[in-house]
Scaffold this active site. Structure first.
Site, PDB file in Angstrom:
ATOM      1  N   THR A 108       0.822  -1.221   0.000  1.00  0.00           N
ATOM      2  CA  THR A 108       0.000   0.000   0.000  1.00  0.00           C
ATOM      3  C   THR A 108       0.853   1.267   0.000  1.00  0.00           C
ATOM      4  OG1 THR A 108      -0.006   0.120   2.405  1.00  0.00           O
ATOM      5  CG2 THR A 108      -1.755  -1.191   1.376  1.00  0.00           C
ATOM      6  N   ASP A 203      18.627   0.702   3.438  1.00  0.00           N
ATOM      7  CA  ASP A 203      19.514  -0.361   2.961  1.00  0.00           C
ATOM      8  C   ASP A 203      20.923   0.166   2.703  1.00  0.00           C
ATOM      9  OD1 ASP A 203      17.645  -2.332   3.127  1.00  0.00           O
ATOM     10  OD2 ASP A 203      17.112  -2.310   1.000  1.00  0.00           O
TER      11      ASP A 203
END
Ligand code: PRP
Ligand code: URA
Length: 209
Positions: A108, A203
């Protein structure tokens, strides 16, 4: 209405180029984010109030300015906001640090809060919410909702890279929150990533994939 400041300082722009570069490794990425956060903190604190005190130089007594002792709070949005904390604390070391944990649901793209821990005197502090990325704006809006719900009244938002879509969403949701950006990029792609951006900030900071 919220004001939007895009920092065009050459040192910030230079370092941001290497932050964007996909060949920049984790160690250097972290160092550069830390340095840019310090440079941005220098600009964002420009309106800090001052007061006069008396000081005695080797020559004579004089009036000179010191910070008027405003209580500051720094709130990184976990995870990636953590990468900007130390750089800002170099300039405002007395700031208290709260944490708000949010992740974007990959389906979403809506933010989900999983953690919140703030200084106890929230009402008395001026807050800077930090996150390297303002993409759809969902995380920033939700973090600021969370902070306001707990009593915060004075909030600024600071990020490295923003998409125009995220800026509009944040301005609309929190017109009282000024936005400080190192670079305003072109757009979001279909996955909600900023183009050209820097990829996934968390990341790249923490070396995860
Ligand atoms: C990234 C980034 C922001 C958010 C921005 O975090 O650090 O918090 O996305 O996107 P938005 O403006 O569309 O909400 P992410 O959700 O990937 O979590 P992480 O920091 O734990 O990697
Ligand atoms: N979060 C990131 O880490 N990068 C983006 O481009 C968008 C959201």
């Amino acid at each position: 209405m919220a004001k939007v400041f895009v920092f065009d300082h050459p040192l910030i722009q230079h370092k941001l180029t290497y932050i964007r570069d996909k060949n920049t490794g984790t160690k250097e990425f972290r160092e550069l984010v830390d340095e840019v956060a310090t440079l941005m903190a220098f600009e964002i604190t420009r309106d800090m109030p001052l007061e006069d005190i008396e000081v005695e130089t080797p020559v004579q007594k004089t009036k000179s300015k010191v910070l008027a002792g405003k209580k500051m709070g720094l709130v990184p949005i976990l995870r990636a906001g953590i990468g900007m904390v130390d750089g800002i604390l170099k300039l405002i070391p007395a700031a208290k640090v709260g944490h708000i944990g949010l992740y974007r649901d990959p389906e979403t793209l809506k933010p989900v809060e999983y953690y919140a821990k703030l200084p106890s005197d929230v009402e008395e502090r001026d807050f800077i919410v930090v996150d390297p990325m303002l993409a759809t704006g969902g995380s920033a809006v939700e973090a600021i909702n969370s902070l306001k719900k707990r009593g915060a009244k004075h909030i600024k938002f600071m990020c490295l890279i923003a998409a125009p879509e995220g800026v509009d969403v944040l301005k609309e949701a929190h017109p009282d929150v000024d936005i400080y950006i190192a670079a305003l990029d072109e757009k979001l792609n279909d996955h909600g990533y900023i183009v050209p951006g820097l990829g996934d900030a968390g990341d790249r900071l923490f070396g995860t994939k």
